[in-house]
Write a protein that holds these residues in place. Structure first.
Motif, short mmCIF file in Angstrom:
data_model
loop_
_atom_site.label_atom_id
_atom_site.label_comp_id
_atom_site.label_asym_id
_atom_site.label_seq_id
_atom_site.Cartn_x
_atom_site.Cartn_y
_atom_site.Cartn_z
N THR A 1 29.57 98.36 94.00
CA THR A 1 28.42 98.22 94.87
C THR A 1 28.49 99.34 95.87
O THR A 1 29.50 99.50 96.54
CB THR A 1 28.46 96.88 95.61
N TYR A 2 27.44 100.12 95.94
CA TYR A 2 27.57 101.34 96.72
C TYR A 2 27.80 101.05 98.19
O TYR A 2 27.42 100.03 98.70
CB TYR A 2 26.40 102.27 96.51
N TRP A 3 28.43 101.96 98.81
CA TRP A 3 28.79 101.98 100.23
C TRP A 3 29.93 101.03 100.57
O TRP A 3 30.69 101.28 101.47
CB TRP A 3 27.60 101.66 101.14
N THR A 4 30.07 99.94 99.91
CA THR A 4 31.17 99.06 100.28
C THR A 4 32.26 99.06 99.23
O THR A 4 33.37 98.67 99.48
CB THR A 4 30.69 97.61 100.43
N HIS A 5 31.94 99.49 98.02
CA HIS A 5 32.89 99.52 96.92
C HIS A 5 33.43 98.15 96.58
O HIS A 5 34.56 98.02 96.13
CB HIS A 5 34.02 100.50 97.21
N LEU B 1 15.10 92.67 87.63
CA LEU B 1 16.27 93.37 87.11
C LEU B 1 15.83 94.76 86.70
O LEU B 1 14.82 94.91 86.00
CB LEU B 1 16.85 92.64 85.89
N TYR B 2 16.54 95.75 87.16
CA TYR B 2 16.18 97.14 86.86
C TYR B 2 17.44 97.85 86.39
O TYR B 2 18.52 97.67 86.97
CB TYR B 2 15.64 97.81 88.13
N ASN B 3 17.28 98.61 85.35
CA ASN B 3 18.43 99.31 84.81
C ASN B 3 18.02 100.73 84.44
O ASN B 3 16.94 100.93 83.89
CB ASN B 3 18.95 98.59 83.56
N ALA C 1 19.86 94.35 90.66
CA ALA C 1 19.35 92.99 90.55
C ALA C 1 18.95 92.53 91.94
O ALA C 1 19.63 92.84 92.92
CB ALA C 1 20.40 92.06 89.95
N GLU C 2 17.86 91.81 92.00
CA GLU C 2 17.32 91.47 93.32
C GLU C 2 16.64 90.12 93.28
O GLU C 2 15.94 89.79 92.32
CB GLU C 2 16.32 92.56 93.73
N PHE C 3 16.87 89.33 94.31
CA PHE C 3 16.15 88.07 94.49
C PHE C 3 15.45 88.10 95.84
O PHE C 3 16.00 88.59 96.83
CB PHE C 3 17.11 86.88 94.46
N GLU C 4 14.25 87.59 95.83
CA GLU C 4 13.48 87.50 97.08
C GLU C 4 13.04 86.07 97.28
O GLU C 4 12.67 85.38 96.32
CB GLU C 4 12.21 88.35 96.96
N MET C 5 13.08 85.64 98.52
CA MET C 5 12.56 84.31 98.83
C MET C 5 11.54 84.41 99.95
O MET C 5 11.80 85.03 100.98
CB MET C 5 13.69 83.39 99.27
N ASN C 6 10.39 83.84 99.71
CA ASN C 6 9.37 83.73 100.75
C ASN C 6 9.12 82.25 100.98
O ASN C 6 8.75 81.53 100.04
CB ASN C 6 8.06 84.41 100.32
N ILE D 1 23.43 96.66 93.68
CA ILE D 1 23.29 97.85 92.84
C ILE D 1 24.70 98.24 92.41
O ILE D 1 25.59 98.33 93.24
CB ILE D 1 22.66 99.02 93.61
N PHE D 2 24.88 98.42 91.13
CA PHE D 2 26.22 98.83 90.72
C PHE D 2 26.13 99.86 89.59
O PHE D 2 25.20 99.85 88.80
CB PHE D 2 27.10 97.65 90.33
#
Lengths: 607, 273
Positions: free
Chosen positions: A108-112, A30-32, A66-71, A87-88
């Motif tokens: 959310t950028y680009w899609t609004h 999480l980044y703010n 906010a981001e989730f990664e799965m490996n 991203i908002f």
């Protein structure tokens, strides 16, 4: 009901049994970031320095990521990667004179769309048990083994949604990389790839090897293809003068290509060279793009990410001489000569991720931390040089601490860089001489009306009479546990633009003097103070008919805190400016004073 | 009078020892850990980046200067101070059996021979000091007092120079650094380490974008890519010595499950012996 539950339970049991053998690692962050500023509207876009206020975020904002990664390791041969991200923003809507913070606009950028998580990348890596093939990767490519001028990592992976098939392998000590990319439908010569997308693709090939531990060689080739249906084919257009054959014919609307030979040679452990010779070009479909056959694309606009010519090919490259303390006294000099032709073209070169030249900026204009240009056309200092044309730069949605990047396309230059590490102090410096690769607006015939360039002072191919010099010298040391430094930077450049018009001549001189003091206050907290004085003088007209002088005092300070996995950064800048316009003819003066205060903070937790 | 003479003697010895310089060498082409490791696929891991070539250790009076050289220039694309190098220098002051630590910084995944048990380790990493301290607090708190961060790091060309204060090492100014043992390990730094790694990049079975290959997907394999061994004179036979030293490990498949792990054991270099 009971039966439904039993079926669901059975399905979960089977799924659980299958998944039990698959190792899945989840990670996230999480980044703010928050920016508060008293800066006037129009000053300091934190995202896109070129965009107008109406379509980019200015002023105050809060941005969350906010981001989730799965490996997942499916078997020893197959690995799967997924990334979901959102991203908002909550920010100043950006309309002039509108001070109402749009705190409810969670976009959310680009899609609004409202804060939705989206699939931002995926990849399947297959390591086949074959002799010469090391890996086949399907999906969003990263970590490509090509020249970064041709095929680089994509920070814009979120927006590009680029996908491809990437294969790498080896023949003995020679490694090879092959890729087929599907380009995003905005990534074309006029910011699009036409209406027929299925056959649009980029192919690239690379061979690389290291001989005797001292000679590294890379050979790269890339071909970008934009294909459209053929309007002259009856099966596409029933009014065409053609016989139907049941197959819709296609034509190549646009091709862009590049080839390069790059590498390094070590004379010894402390001395070596790096080289890169490239040839890039493009070719439009003559009938579709250039009806008057003047080799200039009809309707070409200078904000396109492509050269103006229907068919063109040009060389670019650099040669560097690098050392590591060759005299065993701490002195490490480096040299570089580069020439990046104004018609250089690359769609997949580095847009941000890699700094490709030794020069520390010096192209477009000094800006303060948040993009505020000091003079009208002064040098930028401290930017990374990337591998795409100017309008392909990635200067949007920056995180705290990320700097602006610049494109060296259309410039040649020489750089001398040194580092002199003495026992208690370190001296550093860099000196650059810059020129434009073209001073004729791209024309070779003096009778051509465009020989002196277009009217406006555009980025791409204005007629120029440009040269510039920029240098810096700094000293760093440590006194009583405090890191201290002093740096001076000076630059001057002139541009004649239209040589028939003396009033558009411009000369700029810029100077920065910066002090630095930094200290680790506790295990978790580091503080840094950077006051600086900067001055930019722009002179317009052959006889300096108008002079604009901008003087700034800037107090910047930065705080970094980390404890227990919680990262926090705060950067603040207090700017006090005076600017003055002096008109030679009328002897009039205009003075202006301006101050702004900006606090930019960010915090992040990874898990 | 005796006291004055004693002080003069100590000062003389101190002056003589200041300037002591140790030079170590490592053969090229052995940046393969136990002989099987391959670099991550991302081009930021330039061939030779983790291939140690030489090191100098110099007594500078109240400081010790370590210059570690490798076979490709340091890059500056996304690290706080540089991109991908992490160097650990284990110091054995007394060469006494079991006098000090035999385990290494979590995530290094090697043990040190009890005869070479170390007292301090110099940790050279491209992240900010608060970030490093935060990681140590979370994952290596038990040995925090013996992990020393350099007072200054300076990456230049194909080298990183780190200056460490003797007072931070807890040694006297007149110490004879030629009598120490040195374990200089090259690893890779990452801002996204595993839960049990202090900012070091892991080795997997197959290489990936940002993962080394040639090891195990579990956590029993060493995350060391290159190191100085034996006499550190750069002779070719040191390649095999390193491979053998780093190859005596066993690992389960689950990186969180250490029950099946057997870590390999390394020996330090004693240039004065």
């Amino acid at each position: 009901m009971l039966r439904k539950l039993a079926i669901i339970g059975l399905a979960l049991l089977i799924a659980g049994t299958v998944i039990a053998d698959v190792r899945i690692d989840w990670a996230g962050k999480l980044y703010n970031q928050m920016r508060w500023t008293t800066g006037a509207p129009g000053y300091g876009a934190h995202t896109n320095i070129w965009a107008s206020r109406n379509n980019e975020r200015f002023g105050n904002f809060v941005r969350s990521e906010a981001e989730f990664e799965m490996n997942a390791t499916v078997t020893q041969y197959v690995k799967v990667y997924l990334r979901m991200k959102t991203i908002f923003d909550s920010d100043d809507p950006g309309e002039p004179n509108d001070n109402s913070a749009n705190a409810s606009a969670w976009q959310t950028y680009w899609t609004h769309d409202s804060g939705w998580f989206k699939l931002r990348g995926f990849r399947i890596d297959y390591m086949p048990p074959w002799e010469n093939v090391d890996m086949i990767s399907l999906g969003t490519p990263m970590g490509l083994g090509f020249s970064r001028w041709f095929m680089a990592d994509r920070r814009y992976i979120d927006r590009d949604n680029a996908k491809g098939i990437y294969v790498k392998g080896h023949f003995g000590d020679v490694k090879w990389n092959v890729i087929r990319m599907w380009q995003p439908n905005w990534q074309g010569y006029d910011w699009n790839t036409g209406s027929f997308l299925a056959e649009d693709a980029t192919y690239a090939l690379n061979f690389n090897t290291v001989l005797n531990d001292v000679f590294g060689i890379n050979v790269d080739g890339v071909m970008y293809i934009d294909t459209e249906f053929d309007p002259e084919d009856y099966d596409v257009n029933s009014s065409a003068d053609d016989e139907p054959d049941g197959s819709m014919g296609t034509i190549p609307r646009y091709l862009a290509y590049g080839g390069g030979l790059s590498g390094n040679y070590d004379f010894s452990d402390v001395m070596g060279i790096e080289f890169n010779a490239m040839m890039t070009g493009q070719k439009h479909h003559q009938e579709q793009a250039d009806a008057d056959e003047d080799n200039i694309v009809d309707g070409w606009a200078d904000w396109w990410p492509s050269p103006m010519y229907t068919s063109v090919m040009s060389p670019s490259g650099y040669l560097s001489f690098l050392t590591t303390d060759p005299f065993d006294n701490g002195f490490s000099p480096n040299f570089q000569f580069f020439y990046i032709h104004h018609n250089y073209i690359s769609y997949w070169g580095s847009r941000r991720e890699h700094d490709l030249l030794m020069i520390d900026g010096g192209i477009d204009g000094i800006r303060n931390t948040y993009g505020d240009r000091l003079g009208l056309n002064t040098f930028l200092w401290g930017g990374d040089q990337i591998g795409v044309r100017h309008y392909f730069r990635d200067n949007e949605f920056l995180r705290l601490g990320e700097g602006l990047v610049e494109s060296p396309v259309g410039y040649w230059g020489g750089t001398f860089d040194f580092d002199f590490d003495l026992d208690n102090i370190t001296l550093m410096g860099q000196f650059n001489y810059l020129g434009a690769t073209d001073n004729t607006g791209g024309k070779v015939n003096e009778e051509d009306p465009n020989f002196d360039g277009p009217d406006s002072l555009m980025i791409y191919l204005p007629a120029r009479d440009f040269s510039g010099l920029v240098g810096s010298v700094g000293v760093m040391s440590q006194v009583s546990g405090i890191d201290v430094g002093l740096e001076g930077r000076y630059g001057m450049w002139s541009d004649g633009y239209d040589k028939d018009d003396e009033y558009d001549d411009m000369t700029t001189k810029a100077m920065v003097i910066e002090l630095m003091a930094g200290k680790q206050l506790t295990d978790a907290l580091h503080a840094e103070l950077k006051p600086r004085y900067q001055s930019v003088v722009d002179e317009y007209g052959e006889d300096a008919d108008c002079t604009c002088t901008t003087n700034d005092i800037v107090i910047a300070h930065k705080w970094v805190y980390n404890f227990g996995g919680f990262d926090f950064w705060l950067r603040a800048e207090h700017l006090f400016r005076t600017s003055k316009y002096e008109y030679e003819e009328t002897r009039e003066e205009e003075k202006d004073e301006f101050s702004s205060h900006t606090i930019h903070a960010a915090w992040e937790v990874k898990f | 009078m005796k006291k004055v003479l004693l002080i003069m003697l100590v000062m003389s010895i101190s002056l003589l020892l200041a300037g002591t310089k140790i030079e170590l060498s490592d053969p090229k082409g052995d940046d393969k850990g136990p002989g099987t490791y391959t670099y991550p696929t991302n081009p930021i891991y330039v061939p030779g980046s983790f291939d140690l070539t030489s090191a100098t250790i110099e007594d500078k009076g109240d400081e010790i200067e370590f210059v570690v050289k490798f076979n490709a220039p340091v890059s500056f694309n996304w690290g706080d101070y540089w991109d991908v190098h992490q160097i650990q220098i284990y110091l054995d002051f007394d060469h006494v059996m079991n006098s000090g630590w035999t385990e290494t910084i979590p995530g290094t995944q090697v043990m040190v021979d009890p005869e070479n048990a170390w007292e301090k380790v110099v940790f050279i990493d491209p992240h900010t000091v608060p970030k490093i301290n935060g990681e140590i607090d979370m994952k290596a708190a038990h040995m925090k007092n013996d992990i020393v961060l350099p007072a200054k790091n300076k990456p230049v060309g194909k080298s990183i120079k780190s200056t460490v204060k003797k007072v931070d090492l807890g040694v006297a100014e007149d110490v004879d650094i030629t009598q120490w043992g040195y374990g200089i390990l090259m690893l890779s730094a990452t801002g996204f380490p595993g839960d049990w790694c202090v900012l070091m990049r892991r080795v997997n079975e197959y290489e990936g974008d940002h993962r080394y290959g040639g090891g195990s997907d579990g956590s029993g394999d060493p995350n060391v890519i290159d190191m100085f061994v034996d006499n550190a004179d750069g002779s070719e036979d040191e390649i095999q010595i390193q491979y053998d030293m780093l190859d005596d490990w066993e690992s389960g498949m689950d990186p969180e499950d250490t029950s099946e792990n057997k870590l390999t054991t390394i020996k330090l270099v004693y240039p004065g012996k």
